[in-house]
Design a protein around this motif. Structure first.
Motif, mmCIF file in Angstrom:
data_model
loop_
_atom_site.group_PDB
_atom_site.id
_atom_site.type_symbol
_atom_site.label_atom_id
_atom_site.label_comp_id
_atom_site.label_asym_id
_atom_site.label_seq_id
_atom_site.Cartn_x
_atom_site.Cartn_y
_atom_site.Cartn_z
ATOM 1 N N UNK A 39 42.999 13.105 -42.723
ATOM 2 C CA UNK A 39 43.268 13.852 -41.708
ATOM 3 C C UNK A 39 44.012 14.777 -40.933
ATOM 4 N N UNK A 40 44.132 16.040 -41.071
ATOM 5 C CA UNK A 40 45.610 17.088 -40.207
ATOM 6 C C UNK A 40 45.758 16.588 -39.532
ATOM 7 N N UNK A 41 47.844 16.268 -39.209
ATOM 8 C CA UNK A 41 48.610 16.373 -38.639
ATOM 9 C C UNK A 41 49.449 17.068 -38.049
ATOM 10 N N UNK A 42 49.975 17.680 -36.966
ATOM 11 C CA UNK A 42 51.105 18.877 -37.440
ATOM 12 C C UNK A 42 52.052 18.033 -37.215
ATOM 13 N N UNK A 43 53.207 18.509 -37.917
ATOM 14 C CA UNK A 43 54.385 17.437 -37.609
ATOM 15 C C UNK A 43 55.692 18.067 -37.723
#
Length: 73
Positions: A39-43
């Motif tokens: 998955x891709x997540x914003x951090x």
């Protein structure tokens, strides 16, 4: 930031730090990262020096260390 968790580990709310790969840098000290779960997540990367391709250690949605830097071409 992501409002829901997917898979066994959520990098935004777990008690463990997780290694992820920076996929894209965003404005305001943020980045999109690729997780082991696919998955891709914003951090936030505001506390570290990181670029696309670098591996960073993330805890509670905040990159806390750069583990490995991508070699410059």
């Amino acid at each position: 930031m992501t409002d829901s968790c997917e898979g066994d580990v959520c990098i935004t709310c777990s008690d463990a730090a997780v290694e992820v790969v920076v996929a894209a840098l965003l404005p305001d000290g943020l980045a999109l990262v690729d997780t082991d779960a696919g998955t891709r997540e914003e951090v936030s990367v505001a506390l570290v020096e990181a670029g696309v391709g670098d591996v960073v250690l993330v805890h509670a949605g905040e990159a806390i260390a750069t583990v490995r830097r991508e070699a410059a071409p």
